[in-house]
Write a protein that holds these residues in place. Sequence first.
Motif, PDB file in Angstrom:
ATOM      1  N   GLU A  24      56.066  38.019  11.369  1.00 33.20           N
ATOM      2  CA  GLU A  24      56.870  39.118  10.790  1.00 33.20           C
ATOM      3  C   GLU A  24      57.776  38.599   9.601  1.00 33.20           C
ATOM      4  OE1 GLU A  24      59.329  37.010  14.269  1.00 33.20           O
ATOM      5  OE2 GLU A  24      57.207  37.503  13.587  1.00 33.20           O
ATOM      6  N   ASP A  25      57.571  37.357   9.158  1.00 27.14           N
ATOM      7  CA  ASP A  25      58.082  36.890   7.844  1.00 27.14           C
ATOM      8  C   ASP A  25      57.055  37.293   6.626  1.00 27.14           C
ATOM      9  OD1 ASP A  25      59.887  35.479   9.017  1.00 27.14           O
ATOM     10  OD2 ASP A  25      59.105  33.538   8.930  1.00 27.14           O
ATOM     11  N   ILE A  26      58.033  37.338   5.596  1.00 24.24           N
ATOM     12  CA  ILE A  26      57.063  38.147   4.192  1.00 24.24           C
ATOM     13  C   ILE A  26      56.297  36.861   3.851  1.00 24.24           C
ATOM     14  CG2 ILE A  26      57.674  38.713   1.918  1.00 24.24           C
ATOM     15  CD1 ILE A  26      60.045  40.246   2.801  1.00 24.24           C
ATOM     16  N   ILE A  27      54.978  37.236   3.297  1.00 22.57           N
ATOM     17  CA  ILE A  27      54.019  36.190   2.665  1.00 22.57           C
ATOM     18  C   ILE A  27      54.462  36.169   1.183  1.00 22.57           C
ATOM     19  CG2 ILE A  27      51.812  35.483   2.525  1.00 22.57           C
ATOM     20  CD1 ILE A  27      51.180  37.035   5.207  1.00 22.57           C
ATOM     21  N   HIS A  28      54.596  35.379   0.587  1.00 21.96           N
ATOM     22  CA  HIS A  28      54.823  35.223  -0.917  1.00 21.96           C
ATOM     23  C   HIS A  28      53.373  35.374  -1.719  1.00 21.96           C
ATOM     24  CE1 HIS A  28      58.927  33.204   0.523  1.00 21.96           C
ATOM     25  NE2 HIS A  28      58.835  34.534   0.300  1.00 21.96           N
ATOM     26  N   TRP A  29      52.680  36.293  -1.628  1.00 20.33           N
ATOM     27  CA  TRP A  29      51.551  36.408  -2.250  1.00 20.33           C
ATOM     28  C   TRP A  29      51.964  36.472  -3.942  1.00 20.33           C
ATOM     29  CZ3 TRP A  29      47.928  35.061   0.878  1.00 20.33           C
ATOM     30  CH2 TRP A  29      47.717  35.631   2.123  1.00 20.33           C
ATOM     31  N   VAL A  30      50.715  36.217  -4.521  1.00 20.15           N
ATOM     32  CA  VAL A  30      50.928  36.087  -6.082  1.00 20.15           C
ATOM     33  C   VAL A  30      49.306  36.919  -6.717  1.00 20.15           C
ATOM     34  CG1 VAL A  30      50.794  34.824  -8.069  1.00 20.15           C
ATOM     35  CG2 VAL A  30      51.864  34.000  -6.241  1.00 20.15           C
ATOM     36  N   GLU A  31      49.735  37.815  -7.470  1.00 16.82           N
ATOM     37  CA  GLU A  31      48.557  38.357  -7.870  1.00 16.82           C
ATOM     38  C   GLU A  31      48.381  37.769  -9.453  1.00 16.82           C
ATOM     39  OE1 GLU A  31      45.315  41.360  -8.231  1.00 16.82           O
ATOM     40  OE2 GLU A  31      46.615  40.771  -6.377  1.00 16.82           O
ATOM     41  N   LEU A  32      47.058  37.494  -9.822  1.00 23.50           N
ATOM     42  CA  LEU A  32      46.925  36.910 -11.099  1.00 23.50           C
ATOM     43  C   LEU A  32      46.229  37.821 -12.223  1.00 23.50           C
ATOM     44  CD1 LEU A  32      45.881  33.310  -9.610  1.00 23.50           C
ATOM     45  CD2 LEU A  32      48.060  33.768 -10.937  1.00 23.50           C
ATOM     46  N   LYS A  33      47.020  37.909 -13.449  1.00 29.11           N
ATOM     47  CA  LYS A  33      46.502  38.912 -14.379  1.00 29.11           C
ATOM     48  C   LYS A  33      46.182  38.270 -15.763  1.00 29.11           C
ATOM     49  CE  LYS A  33      45.697  42.392 -11.432  1.00 29.11           C
ATOM     50  NZ  LYS A  33      44.372  43.319 -11.150  1.00 29.11           N
ATOM     51  N   THR A  34      45.359  38.862 -16.435  1.00 26.25           N
ATOM     52  CA  THR A  34      45.495  38.643 -17.748  1.00 26.25           C
ATOM     53  C   THR A  34      45.642  39.922 -18.484  1.00 26.25           C
ATOM     54  OG1 THR A  34      43.109  38.709 -18.299  1.00 26.25           O
ATOM     55  CG2 THR A  34      44.135  36.559 -17.633  1.00 26.25           C
ATOM     56  N   SER A  35      46.428  39.504 -20.038  1.00 28.52           N
ATOM     57  CA  SER A  35      46.583  40.925 -20.880  1.00 28.52           C
ATOM     58  C   SER A  35      46.603  40.456 -22.275  1.00 28.52           C
ATOM     59  CB  SER A  35      47.853  41.560 -20.530  1.00 28.52           C
ATOM     60  OG  SER A  35      47.850  42.846 -21.030  1.00 28.52           O
TER      61      SER A  35
END
Length: 368
Positions: A230-241
């Motif tokens: 039930e705990d939030i998962i601290h996902w990370v999305e990686l992007k370049t710009s």
Amino acid sequence: MDRKDFDIQPIGRFYEASATIRRPKEIACFSYDDEHRFHLGESSLKYYYPPPLPADLNRGFDSFQKLDDSADEHLDALLETIMALEKETAKQCEADIVTWRGMMTKILAAPFDHLNGFEMNATCFQVSSFIEENNSYKNEQKQIQKNQRMPPGMASQELMAYWGYKFEALSVLNQPWDPTPRKEIEDREELVVNNNAQYCSVVRTAIGRTRLVIGGEVDAVWDCKPDRKEDIIHWVELKTSAEIRNDRDMVKYERKLLKFWAQSFLLGVPKIIVGFRDQQGIVRRLEELETASIPAKVKKLGRGTWDGNICINFAATFLEWLKSTIHEEGTWRIRKREKSSLIEVFKLEDIGTGDIISPAFSAWRSKA
């Protein structure tokens, strides 16, 4: 041909409404390994660790082990994972729509993505709609993009695509940083980039009155996956710009933020790390974005190129309409042409589910 149309315009009708959203919650996961073989579980999970700066994203392009995604994989991996979950819990995974995150991103962004089109295939199976990308359309679009002539001095489409994968490789570890040897952290620049391996999260969410089960790739976790589901998962999305040098660049970046936000919002990814690169593919600075704050930031400081609230309200209305349209046996096409505001839905086959539902999933559900 029995065709029904949904007109995105005028988008003003989605301004006042306030669709409810159910926070995405991971219910299962699966992985692809370095040879793109499917495995249940989190074997390909990566852990975020900041890349060294400046970072040259060109390095290793010649040895890039690129995923060949031209074959039609349908929803097979997602259905395999749902099947395993149902066997484990002895409960059917209920949803109005089951699809990939990429399909929902296109729908969510549609009110402000006038230029691009999309094509999807859909079927109704045991009261749920299953939606996949039309693979031949995807391959055609990739070929068109590949054949685009770039302005003088600009990198090729292939090289720019590689930059994104290189940035990911420079920003992740195979295990949390604590037990990772320093040499492994420092040698990330020398790693052969391979985008066959993926960790995919399967989440349950809802937009308006439509219950969704969505599968999609997640780049990395900020710390560790919590033990409690039930705990939030601290996902990370990686992007370049590209670095923002002028007003025109700012507008381009703001439009990019729509896709960044939509992708992360749908899977419940709370943080996006953007590596800003120059025209030569050198990243010199990073920026951390909180997914939830992007729409307000764009509204307050941006050029008004999109509105997150309109996207959500549109998606809620469109998905309700889609449920009432795709409600019987057969296969359907969902299509938005480039530069059109119409989303067309028409029947391809009167019976069956095409190749959208795998034989294994069909057999499992029939006896479950």
